[in-house]
Design a protein around this motif. Structure first.
Motif, PDB file in Angstrom:
ATOM      1  N   VAL A  58     -20.600  42.131  -2.299  1.00 56.16           N
ATOM      2  CA  VAL A  58     -20.467  41.603  -1.008  1.00 56.16           C
ATOM      3  C   VAL A  58     -18.757  40.926  -1.396  1.00 56.16           C
ATOM      4  CG1 VAL A  58     -20.674  39.490   0.490  1.00 56.16           C
ATOM      5  CG2 VAL A  58     -22.543  41.172   0.362  1.00 56.16           C
ATOM      6  N   SER A  59     -18.228  41.223  -0.183  1.00 58.24           N
ATOM      7  CA  SER A  59     -16.924  41.430  -0.743  1.00 58.24           C
ATOM      8  C   SER A  59     -16.496  39.371   0.552  1.00 58.24           C
ATOM      9  CB  SER A  59     -16.065  41.646   0.092  1.00 58.24           C
ATOM     10  OG  SER A  59     -14.133  41.656   0.389  1.00 58.24           O
ATOM     11  N   PHE A  60     -15.841  38.604  -0.673  1.00 57.12           N
ATOM     12  CA  PHE A  60     -15.752  37.265   0.006  1.00 57.12           C
ATOM     13  C   PHE A  60     -14.201  37.499  -0.072  1.00 57.12           C
ATOM     14  CE2 PHE A  60     -19.843  36.633  -1.594  1.00 57.12           C
ATOM     15  CZ  PHE A  60     -20.616  36.210  -0.377  1.00 57.12           C
ATOM     16  N   ALA A  61     -13.678  36.330   0.902  1.00 51.84           N
ATOM     17  CA  ALA A  61     -12.230  35.979   0.617  1.00 51.84           C
ATOM     18  C   ALA A  61     -12.053  34.388   1.153  1.00 51.84           C
ATOM     19  CB  ALA A  61     -10.807  36.728   1.470  1.00 51.84           C
ATOM     20  N   ASN A  62     -11.558  33.805  -0.020  1.00 49.88           N
ATOM     21  CA  ASN A  62     -11.212  31.847   0.233  1.00 49.88           C
ATOM     22  C   ASN A  62     -12.447  31.766   0.556  1.00 49.88           C
ATOM     23  OD1 ASN A  62      -8.153  32.420   1.053  1.00 49.88           O
ATOM     24  ND2 ASN A  62      -8.846  33.374   2.481  1.00 49.88           N
ATOM     25  N   GLY A  63     -13.398  31.801  -0.593  1.00 44.28           N
ATOM     26  CA  GLY A  63     -14.791  31.169  -0.649  1.00 44.28           C
ATOM     27  C   GLY A  63     -15.215  30.226  -0.813  1.00 44.28           C
ATOM     28  N   GLU A  64     -13.908  29.374  -0.917  1.00 42.93           N
ATOM     29  CA  GLU A  64     -14.244  28.059  -1.402  1.00 42.93           C
ATOM     30  C   GLU A  64     -14.010  27.100   0.532  1.00 42.93           C
ATOM     31  OE1 GLU A  64      -9.939  28.690  -0.721  1.00 42.93           O
ATOM     32  OE2 GLU A  64     -11.839  29.668  -1.976  1.00 42.93           O
ATOM     33  N   ARG A  65     -14.038  28.354   0.958  1.00 45.07           N
ATOM     34  CA  ARG A  65     -14.473  28.003   2.716  1.00 45.07           C
ATOM     35  C   ARG A  65     -15.518  28.499   3.346  1.00 45.07           C
ATOM     36  NH1 ARG A  65      -9.777  27.516   1.792  1.00 45.07           N
ATOM     37  NH2 ARG A  65      -8.530  28.963   2.083  1.00 45.07           N
ATOM     38  N   ILE A  66     -16.122  29.349   2.816  1.00 45.66           N
ATOM     39  CA  ILE A  66     -17.549  29.602   3.056  1.00 45.66           C
ATOM     40  C   ILE A  66     -18.712  29.037   2.647  1.00 45.66           C
ATOM     41  CG2 ILE A  66     -18.531  31.858   2.995  1.00 45.66           C
ATOM     42  CD1 ILE A  66     -16.386  33.293   2.527  1.00 45.66           C
ATOM     43  N   ALA A  67     -19.585  28.608   3.690  1.00 49.18           N
ATOM     44  CA  ALA A  67     -21.136  27.932   3.188  1.00 49.18           C
ATOM     45  C   ALA A  67     -21.760  29.093   3.820  1.00 49.18           C
ATOM     46  CB  ALA A  67     -21.293  26.264   3.943  1.00 49.18           C
ATOM     47  N   LEU A  68     -22.597  29.425   3.120  1.00 48.89           N
ATOM     48  CA  LEU A  68     -24.354  30.067   3.177  1.00 48.89           C
ATOM     49  C   LEU A  68     -25.636  28.521   3.169  1.00 48.89           C
ATOM     50  CD1 LEU A  68     -23.560  32.967   1.291  1.00 48.89           C
ATOM     51  CD2 LEU A  68     -23.016  32.459   3.511  1.00 48.89           C
ATOM     52  N   GLY A  69     -25.466  28.731   3.989  1.00 46.10           N
ATOM     53  CA  GLY A  69     -27.725  27.711   3.889  1.00 46.10           C
ATOM     54  C   GLY A  69     -28.326  28.089   3.642  1.00 46.10           C
ATOM     55  N   ASP A  70     -29.737  27.915   2.879  1.00 48.12           N
ATOM     56  CA  ASP A  70     -30.733  28.136   2.259  1.00 48.12           C
ATOM     57  C   ASP A  70     -31.139  29.463   2.317  1.00 48.12           C
ATOM     58  OD1 ASP A  70     -30.753  25.766   1.093  1.00 48.12           O
ATOM     59  OD2 ASP A  70     -32.582  24.510   2.246  1.00 48.12           O
ATOM     60  N   GLN A  71     -31.653  30.228   1.712  1.00 49.98           N
ATOM     61  CA  GLN A  71     -32.289  31.746   2.025  1.00 49.98           C
ATOM     62  C   GLN A  71     -31.173  32.676   2.900  1.00 49.98           C
ATOM     63  OE1 GLN A  71     -36.008  30.503   3.439  1.00 49.98           O
ATOM     64  NE2 GLN A  71     -37.096  29.994   1.771  1.00 49.98           N
TER      65      GLN A  71
END
Length: 180
Positions: A58-71
């Protein structure tokens, strides 16, 4: 006896040749470089809920502004790109992404007479609710919101908000019905 000796010498030469191959010698540097990829370095910056499952590529950019919830589950070769300065991607609990989904929270400006890549990015948040399914190769554009329990069909391009419980398909994605 001479045939056996030639066979051993031949194997030894092939082994030496493979060990001295430049590709083999450079491999440790490739492994070190791997940790700079967007699926490794950026992962440390994410806000992750419990039991999040991410495919290894998986590719992320600017990960400090990505929030993934539980599960949350993110499939193979997905790309989640938050904006460079302000825009977020927020994903609710138990949402699943099929393979190769692309989500970007920023667009290039479109002013005439100025090179597109020289223009400021237009950043807008992406919000995805709980218990959603995002189908394979869907594209989620900046500024959209997907309500709880919505389904986005494979290959769809989401350019507008999708209400809770809706099934949206197509390019651009349109709501075809509500989940019963």
């Amino acid at each position: 006896m001479a045939l056996a000796r030639r066979s051993i010498l031949s194997r030894a030469k092939r082994a030496l040749k493979s060990v001295l191959d430049p590709g083999v010698l450079l491999h440790p540097f490739r492994i070190m470089h791997y940790y700079g990829y967007t699926h490794v370095a950026q992962r440390r910056l994410l806000t992750l809920g419990r039991d999040v499952r991410l495919a290894p590529n998986v590719s992320f950019a600017n990960g400090e502004r990505i929030a993934l919830g539980d599960q949350v589950q993110i499939g193979a070769r997905c790309s989640l790109w938050a904006g460079k300065t302000t825009s977020w991607i927020r994903v609710g609990d138990r949402t699943t992404f099929g393979p190769e989904v692309f989500a970007t929270a920023a667009d290039y400006g479109l002013s005439a007479g100025v090179r597109i890549t020289d223009q400021d990015m237009v950043e807008r948040d992406i919000t995805i609710g709980k218990d959603c399914w995002i189908g394979t190769r869907a594209i989620l554009t900046a500024g959209i919101s997907i309500g709880d329990g919505a389904v986005i069909g494979a290959g769809s391009v989401v350019t507008r908000d999708v209400p809770a419980g809706a099934i949206a398909v197509g390019a651009p994605a349109k709501v075809v019905r509500l989940r019963s």
